[in-house]
Design a protein around this motif. Structure first.
Motif, short mmCIF file in Angstrom:
data_model
loop_
_atom_site.label_atom_id
_atom_site.label_comp_id
_atom_site.label_asym_id
_atom_site.label_seq_id
_atom_site.Cartn_x
_atom_site.Cartn_y
_atom_site.Cartn_z
N UNK A 104 0.78 -1.23 0.00
CA UNK A 104 0.00 0.00 0.00
C UNK A 104 0.81 1.28 0.00
N UNK A 105 0.08 2.38 -0.12
CA UNK A 105 0.68 3.71 -0.29
C UNK A 105 1.54 4.13 0.90
N UNK A 106 0.99 4.10 2.09
CA UNK A 106 1.74 4.59 3.25
C UNK A 106 3.01 3.77 3.49
N UNK A 107 2.92 2.47 3.31
CA UNK A 107 4.07 1.61 3.52
C UNK A 107 5.17 1.93 2.51
N UNK A 108 4.80 2.09 1.24
CA UNK A 108 5.81 2.35 0.21
C UNK A 108 6.45 3.73 0.40
N UNK A 109 5.67 4.71 0.83
CA UNK A 109 6.23 6.05 1.08
C UNK A 109 7.21 5.99 2.24
N UNK A 110 6.80 5.36 3.35
CA UNK A 110 7.69 5.25 4.51
C UNK A 110 8.95 4.47 4.16
N UNK A 111 8.80 3.40 3.42
CA UNK A 111 9.96 2.59 3.05
C UNK A 111 10.92 3.39 2.19
N UNK A 112 10.41 4.17 1.25
CA UNK A 112 11.30 4.97 0.41
C UNK A 112 12.04 6.03 1.22
N UNK A 113 11.35 6.68 2.14
CA UNK A 113 12.01 7.68 2.98
C UNK A 113 13.13 7.03 3.80
N UNK A 114 12.83 5.91 4.45
CA UNK A 114 13.86 5.21 5.22
C UNK A 114 15.00 4.71 4.32
N UNK A 115 14.66 4.22 3.13
CA UNK A 115 15.69 3.71 2.22
C UNK A 115 16.63 4.83 1.78
N UNK A 116 16.10 6.00 1.52
CA UNK A 116 16.94 7.13 1.13
C UNK A 116 17.86 7.52 2.29
N UNK A 117 17.33 7.51 3.50
CA UNK A 117 18.17 7.82 4.67
C UNK A 117 19.27 6.76 4.85
N UNK A 118 18.89 5.48 4.72
CA UNK A 118 19.89 4.41 4.81
C UNK A 118 20.94 4.52 3.71
N UNK A 119 20.49 4.84 2.49
CA UNK A 119 21.43 4.98 1.37
C UNK A 119 22.41 6.12 1.65
N UNK A 120 21.91 7.20 2.23
CA UNK A 120 22.80 8.30 2.60
C UNK A 120 23.84 7.89 3.62
N UNK A 121 23.42 7.14 4.62
CA UNK A 121 24.36 6.66 5.63
C UNK A 121 25.39 5.71 5.02
#
Length: 186
Positions: A104-121
């Protein structure tokens, strides 16, 4: 049992558990493949997307279909922007369509935000190890100046031509999925 056929009555919590379980298997398979080959096969992402659509349609009818299609389109379109500027590959775009389709929408949005943060780290860690922090920082400052101060938005597309540190995005997606699942259970 009713008549000659077997009638299964699933509660909402059972449906959610099955969907989460199959999703975890899907993400784990995607992680292993991407870590080994730096590639996400179309068969995998297409099967994930189709599974999400079929599962939610069967379990939720038209509302389930709508839930899945909107989630898939959201994941696809958000990551498509990152693909266009060269930050991610096409497999990642299709992966997020599958994630949205299943979760669903909320899960994919949250996952993308966290993934971008993890990718930055992860990126910062790799820059520190390779001792490229200063050079990359000055390049980044120059690009940000061109984009923000000089309004040269074509610089975004020139970034695609740069030689960058690369790693499979699944290294960031996998912990992002874990965080999203964790916070969705709270």
């Amino acid at each position: 049992m009713s008549g000659l056929g077997l009638e299964l009555k699933w509660g909402r919590s059972n449906t959610i558990l099955v969907c989460h379980g199959l999703f975890i298997i899907f993400i784990t398979v995607a992680f292993v493949i991407d870590a080994r080959h730096s590639r996400l096969p179309n068969k995998l992402t297409l099967c994930g997307t189709l599974f999400g659509v079929l599962f939610h349609t069967v379990s939720g009818g038209w509302n389930g279909l709508l839930f899945s299609v909107i989630g898939s389109c959201t994941g696809f379109l958000m990551v498509l922007v990152l693909y266009v500027i060269g930050a991610l590959g096409a497999g990642d775009v299709k992966l997020f369509a599958a994630i949205g389709s299943m979760m669903g929408v909320m899960f994919v949005i949250q996952t993308l935000v966290y993934a971008i943060l993890w990718a930055g780290l992860i990126g910062l860690f790799l820059l520190l190890i390779q001792r490229k922090m200063r050079v990359t920082g000055s390049k980044l400052a120059g690009w940000l100046f061109e984009i923000c101060a000089l309004h040269k938005f074509e610089t975004l597309f020139e970034l695609k031509q740069q030689k960058n540190i690369k790693f499979p995005f699944m290294y960031a997606v996998f912990p992002a999925v874990a965080l999203t699942i964790y916070y969705s259970l709270l």
